[in-house]
Enzyme design. Sequence first.
Site, PDB file in Angstrom:
ATOM      1  N   LYS A  19     -14.583   8.246  -4.966  1.00 32.27           N
ATOM      2  CA  LYS A  19     -15.890   8.572  -4.390  1.00 32.27           C
ATOM      3  C   LYS A  19     -16.404   9.905  -4.936  1.00 32.27           C
ATOM      4  CE  LYS A  19     -14.250   6.514  -0.069  1.00 32.27           C
ATOM      5  NZ  LYS A  19     -13.600   6.901   1.212  1.00 32.27           N
ATOM      6  N   LYS A  38       0.217  14.498   1.216  1.00 29.75           N
ATOM      7  CA  LYS A  38      -1.097  14.819   0.649  1.00 29.75           C
ATOM      8  C   LYS A  38      -1.272  16.319   0.413  1.00 29.75           C
ATOM      9  CE  LYS A  38      -3.416  10.763   2.698  1.00 29.75           C
ATOM     10  NZ  LYS A  38      -4.271  10.118   1.673  1.00 29.75           N
ATOM     11  N   HIS A  83       0.797  -1.228   0.000  1.00 31.68           N
ATOM     12  CA  HIS A  83       0.000   0.000   0.000  1.00 31.68           C
ATOM     13  C   HIS A  83       0.821   1.264   0.000  1.00 31.68           C
ATOM     14  CE1 HIS A  83      -4.167  -1.356   0.588  1.00 31.68           C
ATOM     15  NE2 HIS A  83      -3.631  -2.390   1.193  1.00 31.68           N
ATOM     16  N   LYS A 124      -9.228  13.865   3.986  1.00 30.61           N
ATOM     17  CA  LYS A 124      -8.362  12.699   4.032  1.00 30.61           C
ATOM     18  C   LYS A 124      -7.435  12.886   5.231  1.00 30.61           C
ATOM     19  CE  LYS A 124      -7.054  13.747  -0.245  1.00 30.61           C
ATOM     20  NZ  LYS A 124      -6.940  12.559  -1.062  1.00 30.61           N
ATOM     21  N   ARG A 125      -6.663  11.851   5.597  1.00 28.90           N
ATOM     22  CA  ARG A 125      -5.706  12.051   6.676  1.00 28.90           C
ATOM     23  C   ARG A 125      -4.786  13.225   6.361  1.00 28.90           C
ATOM     24  NH1 ARG A 125      -5.673   8.187  11.026  1.00 28.90           N
ATOM     25  NH2 ARG A 125      -3.743   9.191  11.659  1.00 28.90           N
ATOM     26  N   THR A 145      -8.698   6.399  -2.674  1.00 31.81           N
ATOM     27  CA  THR A 145     -10.045   5.925  -2.984  1.00 31.81           C
ATOM     28  C   THR A 145     -11.030   7.078  -2.818  1.00 31.81           C
ATOM     29  OG1 THR A 145     -10.207   5.101  -0.710  1.00 31.81           O
ATOM     30  CG2 THR A 145      -9.726   3.486  -2.452  1.00 31.81           C
TER      31      THR A 145
HETATM   32  C1  LIG Z   1     -12.318   6.963   1.560  1.00 36.33           C
HETATM   33  C2  LIG Z   1     -11.865   7.383   2.891  1.00 36.33           C
HETATM   34  C3  LIG Z   1     -10.499   7.612   3.126  1.00 36.33           C
HETATM   35  C4  LIG Z   1      -9.453   7.532   2.048  1.00 36.33           C
HETATM   36  O1  LIG Z   1      -9.343   8.801   1.438  1.00 36.33           O
HETATM   37  P1  LIG Z   1      -8.100   9.187   0.501  1.00 36.33           P
HETATM   38  O2  LIG Z   1      -8.500  10.513  -0.047  1.00 36.33           O
HETATM   39  O3  LIG Z   1      -8.035   8.136  -0.556  1.00 36.33           O
HETATM   40  O4  LIG Z   1      -6.899   9.241   1.354  1.00 36.33           O
HETATM   41  C5  LIG Z   1     -10.113   7.995   4.400  1.00 36.33           C
HETATM   42  N1  LIG Z   1     -11.006   8.146   5.388  1.00 36.33           N
HETATM   43  C6  LIG Z   1     -12.323   7.943   5.193  1.00 36.33           C
HETATM   44  C7  LIG Z   1     -13.258   8.146   6.324  1.00 36.33           C
HETATM   45  C8  LIG Z   1     -12.802   7.548   3.943  1.00 36.33           C
HETATM   46  O5  LIG Z   1     -14.103   7.343   3.764  1.00 36.33           O
END
Ligand SMILES: *Cc1c(COP(=O)(O)O)cnc(C)c1O
Length: 807
Positions: free
Chosen positions: A646, A540, A356, A534-535, A642
């Site tokens: 979305k 990022k 990952h 995101k985190r 991911t």
């Molecule tokens: C989808 C999701 C992530 C992953 O987000 P990235 O933008 O791909 O880092 C992290 N936290 C939550 C709560 C999510 O639903």
Amino acid sequence: MSSPNTPPVSAQDFAASILQHLKTSLGKDAPHASLYDWRMSLSLALRDLVVDPWFESTRRTYEARGKRVYYLSMEFLIGRLIEDVAVNLQMDEVASEALESLGQTYEKVVADEPDAALGNGGLGRLAACFMDSLSTLGIPAYGYGIRYEHGLFEQHFDKGVQVETAETWLEQRHAWEFERPEVNYPILFGGHVADEDGKAVWHPEETVIASAFDTPVVGWEGRWANTLRLWAAKPDRNFDLESFNRGDYIAASAPEALARTISRVLYPDDTTDVGKELRLKQEYFFTSASLQDLVRRFLSEGGDLKSLPDYVAIQLNDTHPAIAGPELVRILMDLHSFEVSDAISTARGCLAYTNHTLLPEALERWPEDLFARVLPRHHRIIQLIEAAHFAEAGEQVRIIEHGEVKMGELAFVMAHHVNGVSALHSELVKETVFADLHQAYPGRIVNQTNGITPRRWLYACNPPLRNLINDTIGTAWPDDLEKLQGLNAHLDDPAFIDRFQAAKDTNKARLSDWLKDRDGVSVDPAAMFDVQIKRIHEYKRQLMNLLETVALWNEIRDNPNGAWTPRVKIFGGKAAPGYVVAKEIIRLINDAGAVINGDPATKGLLQVVYPENYNVSMAEVLIPATDLSEQISTAGKEASGTGNMKFALNGAPTIGTLDGANVEIRDCVGAENFFLFGLTAAEVAARRMEPDYARHAIEASPRLGRVLEQIRSGVFSPSDKDRYAGLVDGLFNHDYFLVTCDFDSYFDTQRVVDTAFADARSWTRLAALNTARVGWFSSDRTISGYARDIWNVRSMLATGSGDRDVA
Ligand SMILES: *Cc1c(COP(=O)(O)O)cnc(C)c1O
């Protein structure tokens, strides 16, 4: 099983079932029931409907002796389940009607459920999406993980600073799980290994019991249900009776407390791991329990362990369960008298590993002395594995080196396939972290681009868009997402675009209400909602987004009569509690936001919003309401992402770099429909070689220089002017993630976005086009790929229309 779109129960019968649970499971009568009582009763009534498909799935797997998938993951970021289960069973409308008839509001009851937050971010959410797809596809599978008492910490802001509090989802009963007090395995630690009659014998010194809790995971239309089995740690014996009888109650309960710490808390570190003994114990704890469980199941069906790979596919979600290799070898050698080489080849026949991350600090390594102390038998077995690997591939890549056990190398050597999670990432895995192992084992590395479940991430979270899609192309898309391509034919139909805009407006109004109710924040739903959730991590680049925000603020103030496109910049995300720079970035976003939001000169044109405690449920409200998706990581650093999928699925165009799955999203939507900026992965690598690259980039950009000077001089921290001097100096001196180098390109591309957004109809067409073209990112497609290329398993649902009774 149920036919498409026909609820299995009427609203009247379902209301009766809810009342029955209220009475017999909760011990309440309706006039005295609390929201909690209603929520539990609804959950239990829904759970009842899952049990039959669940039993039926197990029975069919046993009868057919089907190959099973075992998905081992330290994290499952599940979120709420009521809506998820209701939607999969086509029970959402019935449930709402039933509650209505009982004088309750479905939305209120659903919102009372705490998130099951047994994960940090993308990796854990991927595991949850995969469970959904495995069930939808009818692939027999178990998810295995840890039943943490405390999930991911809750985030609060105290004057803009992140503070963490414990998350307590199990304080209330968890409605969805079945405790299995009879499913227990001893997990052994420590002690020593003795040579007895030429055989290595492990004499462990500590035993902890792993005890199972099962949650059924039902797929689309209730056709199939698998099991998520989570392990809780318990002491071997409840109390040391002897000390108890001596009256030393505290000493007697000490081992109990110690054992329970193993499943007490989720480690809150995202992508960087700390070499803590407890973490190693957690990893071994759930991996060993899972392997003991699957071997017991296999033997109970009369299998010969030599044929284990024909019946068992074990997927390791990152290196956290990489101890599975040596543990399976131990079980086969020590408990079932396998020869070393047979044990290794049999174990390898079962195991596959998903990488990952390319961040070197995130590749797990354990100090060898710690490892040998906690797992002395496995330490020896790893030496045997290393010797076998040298014999096969030549003495090149070591598993134990410089006093460390390298879990990535261990996982690679013990896996029949290793996969990356996007096309770009898989190529970089071959070229960088595992270049030598790739040479030694060509063909072992494959790609499986991540995906998301469209049931949760479109059907359930975005009712207005779901209804529009149903009306436009019919209802066959939720388990066949490429059908969304059918929307392409409607992109130039003004009525369709109007309805798409209306759906987005509804979602933006819902988010506005949500922000008002929750945080007392007012936003203008007509403004562009520009979202980065995101985190928080340097790679990022939330910091770059913030710098762009300040630059835009300056620009508007300099030219107040310009034709500015109003924006609301929405941030969301947690930082690991020990990640100092990430926490400074959070504070800066909040500090700068306070100044910008208080400025009358930019009011109505620019606003910064950062709701605290980002989680799955927050994502479900924010993503459908988003106009612009921020996917701006340094190229080569985001393995897939991911979140990017979305947003695109819910009709938000992307501003992004050529990183992770952004590359494939851009291929799907078309280059002209993606706001690309920034250096490529190859250019990033080259730029890092140039001396003083950050300083040069800053000198070349007066706009950036001005922003950095404002931050450094305390414009956003007037009471503590030097607060951000260190952060700014970091950009001048290291800027490892090339924020400064990509800044101008990012700023300019945002202005292209401004212009595009100002033309509302063509923007909406662009949004709809995103929805139409990203069906490929369904996790059903991802799981089909794993099933075909890695696991060699088949769906137990008959293919074609034969198995589904047509209404
Ligand atoms: C989808 C999701 C992530 C992953 O987000 P990235 O933008 O791909 O880092 C992290 N936290 C939550 C709560 C999510 O639903």
